[in-house]
Design an enzyme around this catalytic site. Structure first.
Site, PDB file in Angstrom:
ATOM      1  CG  HIS A  88      97.830  43.479  40.734  1.00 38.44           C
ATOM      2  ND1 HIS A  88      97.731  42.184  40.290  1.00 38.44           N
ATOM      3  CD2 HIS A  88      98.972  43.514  41.450  1.00 38.44           C
ATOM      4  CE1 HIS A  88      98.768  41.483  40.722  1.00 38.44           C
ATOM      5  NE2 HIS A  88      99.536  42.267  41.427  1.00 38.44           N
ATOM      6  CG  ASP A 224      95.694  41.005  37.702  1.00 40.40           C
ATOM      7  OD1 ASP A 224      95.978  42.113  37.229  1.00 40.40           O
ATOM      8  OD2 ASP A 224      95.890  40.697  38.893  1.00 40.40           O
ATOM      9  CB  SER A 655     102.447  40.720  40.338  1.00 38.02           C
ATOM     10  OG  SER A 655     101.546  40.191  41.238  1.00 38.02           O
TER      11      SER A 655
END
Ligand code: ARG
Ligand code: GLU
Length: 720
Positions: A88, A224, A655
């Site tokens: 992402h 991810d 992240s």
């Protein structure tokens, strides 16, 4: 004592440092680890030294951690500048290389050789070279009796000097940032690389598996991650893209462990947490729980449900609104978790207890009484004054600024007119080209009837919920026809903002006459009315109250620091490099349910549903599963691991952060938090707050077995 009260008291005592910290809470400064944390980290199992994490004289872990783009973290995993981050985080880059012929979002992408690595003109990675406490220098010349303006002027000029001095004669960039609400300042000297190429990404069916349904949730099965490589000029310096550039010679990279994780193992996250507010008074938390979060959620309920109707009905609209939907839904879901978590913890009583403790401390000394005696009254007064303005602010921001496509275009053109038209004519062509590019992408992802529905619904809500003093007069007239076809005809569809051809014709001339015409356009003028009204009647008052609050918050923070002198206390996140440490562990989300700390490929097969876009498992993955073709990446029990949870304190910005074991080896890549613990941005609950980590073995398995890109593993240092 009631149960809740006793619990609140325990948490409050814990916050006050009266109960030894379990130190799962906290996002710590790498240069203060030696002083505050390393002893405890060792106790918890960590085997390396503080210098192994951060050192300016020798290569240390910090040399392998980067800011990826502008809001994520990434880490080096080879000596040739290869880095891993989340899918992402790389999403924009992957999307920008995708077209119907080469749909890398759907199919994934793997460069088979270095020449196939794809450049991304606006993507950068930032390395931290060093940081330093510059508090004294920043406050140099600031005395008690100067005015606020004078104070600000001196501080800003000191900061400018420090930044200039830190980078003199180099290509480095410096940034001085406030900590503890402006009670301390730190300098960061960075080096920014501008040639960052896409190396590999799994298909979205893996990298985004579970989509927004699984987002923020455990059990989680998202692969991810994506891979990029940093390039430099021939001398190893940062340079814009050139085919002659060479891969970065990494100062340091993470060794990767295939040994896996067990519950109770030490873990550490090293990255760039964006924003937390752990030291707010109860008045602020009350406003958040009772107004800010619920109001914004209600607005997005409308947007998301209308989008979903159209996305479900048309594959074209689904693609057009995928990214808008994902980013709107991400915060929307987090806010809901945040309210739930804060209520469940009874955050307000905890804050009240903490405030009582603070006052007890204050009342022990007359100096303190003078300085802090009425601090909570000040907070209460200011937050009640702020409430109506803050609501008007949120509605304007959620509805006019980010709620609809047509207003988004108005905003972009308005900015162009206000800045570009008035600035250097030489810049005009450049800026106009940027505007054209932006507009092209805008219309590619625009469906008029979806946007019209959303706009009408949002404007109705605006009109219902917001006091008329915060609404422009013109809107009050329009609000009467929001339910009639007249709005569509006279406003929405007759606006140039909904017509790509007319917009392009405008860009081709941009004469004063055309601009005057635009200013009369029904939607553009409505946008301007909203904006002007907001700028006159809401924004200045919000700014003023927030400035006053910032001052009181700074004072409160000063008191908290004073009260805790000598004890470890961490500053709120501000997108600077931090260390969080904890353990691999699961948790009890509700009575009677335990969430195990890891998930496996079996769970992906259980979720498989070809009918639902986010749960359609690729055939190749099913085949590997059926044949148990997991190579050296399987766990001892023969299962293929996918993700695990840990009690490291993280937030947005973390992240892509490296998650390492006691020996500093990479065991995973951070990508999310469990929903029950999303209130950790405001208050951390060690029983509920868990970060979600992609198990590095799943990433390597996908690269090797799924993508057939095993050659990429040759440059990594993998410990079995
Ligand atoms: N919740 C994660 C984070 O805050 C992942 C967001 C991207 N994924 C998504 N399904 N929207 O940023
Ligand atoms: N997904 C988040 C990010 O993009 C990290 C999750 C969190 O907020 O903890 O930074």
């Amino acid at each position: 004592m009631t149960k809740i009260y006793r619990f609140s008291l325990l948490v409050a005592l814990f916050f006050l440092g009266l109960i030894p910290s379990q130190a799962k809470e906290g996002i710590w400064l790498p240069i203060l680890l030696e002083k505050y944390n390393i002893a405890e980290m060792h106790q918890m199992g960590f085997k390396l030294s503080a210098q192994d994490i951060y050192d300016v004289n020798h290569a240390s872990m910090k040399d392998a951690v980067v800011i990826f783009g502008s809001g994520c973290t990434g880490e080096l995993i080879s000596q040739d500048g290869l880095l891993i981050t989340n899918h992402h985080c790389g999403f924009d880059a992957i999307q920008s290389h995708s077209s119907l012929e080469h749909d890398y979002l759907t199919n994934g992408y793997w460069a088979k050789q270095r020449q196939e690595e794809l450049p991304n003109p606006s993507l950068t990675v930032t390395f931290l070279l060093r940081m330093a406490d510059v508090t004294d220098k920043v406050f140099n010349g600031v005395t008690k009796n100067i005015s606020a303006e004078e104070r600000r002027r001196i501080i800003n000029s000191n900061i400018d000097n420090i930044e200039q001095e830190a980078t003199k004669g180099t290509h480095y960039e410096a940034d001085v940032k406030p900590f503890f609400n402006g009670n301390q300042y730190f300098l960061f000297v960075n080096e920014i690389y501008r040639d960052v190429r896409l190396v590999g990404a799994p298909p979205s069916a893996i990298g985004k598996f579970g989509g927004d349904t699984d987002n923020w949730m455990w059990p989680r099965h998202t692969g991810d991650f994506s891979l990029f490589r940093i390039y430099t000029d021939k001398n190893g310096n940062p340079a814009p893209y050139s085919p002659d550039n060479i891969p970065l010679k990494s100062k340091k990279s993470f060794p990767i462990s295939l040994k896996g994780v067990k519950e109770g193992d030490f873990t550490m996250v090293f990255g760039y947490p964006g924003r937390t507010s752990e030291y707010l008074p109860s008045a602020a938390v009350k406003l958040l729980i009772e107004q800010t979060d619920p109001k914004k959620i209600a607005i997005r309920d409308i947007i998301l449900s209308l989008m979903k109707q159209d996305m479900d009905a048309s594959p074209k609209v689904r693609i057009q609104y995928a990214s808008k939907n994902a980013s709107s839904a991400n915060a929307w879901k987090k806010w809901q978790g945040e309210i739930k978590g804060l209520k469940r913890m009874d955050a307000l009583s905890i804050k009240k207890t903490t405030e009582q403790q603070f006052m007890n401390w204050v009342n022990l000394s007359s100096d303190r009484k003078e300085e802090y005696g009425n601090i909570f009254q000040k907070f209460d007064t200011l937050y009640s004054a702020l409430a109506p303005y803050s609501k008007a602010y949120d509605y304007y921001n959620e509805i006019v600024i980010r709620g609809t496509d047509a207003f988004a275009l108005a905003l972009r053109i308005d900015r162009f007119l206000k800045t570009t038209m008035k600035s250097d004519p030489k810049l005009f062509d450049n800026e106009l080209n940027e505007l054209k590019t932006w507009t092209k992408r805008h219309f590619k992802d625009y469906n008029a009837s979806t946007d019209e529905k959303i706009m009408r619904a949002l404007l109705k809500k605006y009109n219902q919920d917001i006091e008329t003093r915060f609404l422009p007069r013109k809107f009050l007239e329009i609000s009467r026809i929001l339910d009639s076809p007249e709005f569509s005809k006279k406003y929405y569809y007759s606006s140039i903002l909904t017509n790509e051809t007319k917009i392009n014709a405008l860009y081709d001339k941009f004469s004063h006459k055309e601009i005057r015409k635009l200013e009369k356009d029904p939607l553009f003028s409505l946008f301007r009315e909203f904006k002007n009204h907001f700028e006159q009647h809401v924004d200045p008052i919000c700014t003023n109250l927030n400035d006053q609050l910032a001052k009181v918050q700074k004072q409160y923070m000063k008191g908290i620091l004073q009260m805790n002198e000598g004890k470890p206390i961490y500053p709120d996140a501000n997108f600077t490099l931090r260390v969080a440490y904890g353990k691999v562990e699961g948790f009890y989300p509700v009575d009677g349910v335990y969430y195990d700390y890891y998930t496996t490929l079996t769970g992906i097969m259980q979720k498989d549903n070809p009918e639902i876009y986010d749960y359609a498992v690729p055939e190749k993955l099913k085949e590997l599963y059926k044949n148990k073709d997991f190579g050296r990446y399987a766990m001892a029990n023969g299962q293929m691991p996918v993700a695990f949870t840990a009690s490291d304190h993280t937030t947005g910005g973390n992240s892509g952060s490296p998650v390492v074991d006691a020996e500093g080896r990479l065991i995973g890549v951070n990508f999310d938090r469990c929903w029950e613990g999303t209130m950790s941005d405001v208050m951390y609950d060690p029983t509920q707050c868990r970060n979600i980590v992609l198990d590095i073995r799943y990433a390597l398995f996908l690269i090797d077995k799924f993508a057939g890109a095993g050659y990429l593993l040759n440059e990594m240092k993998i410990e079995e």
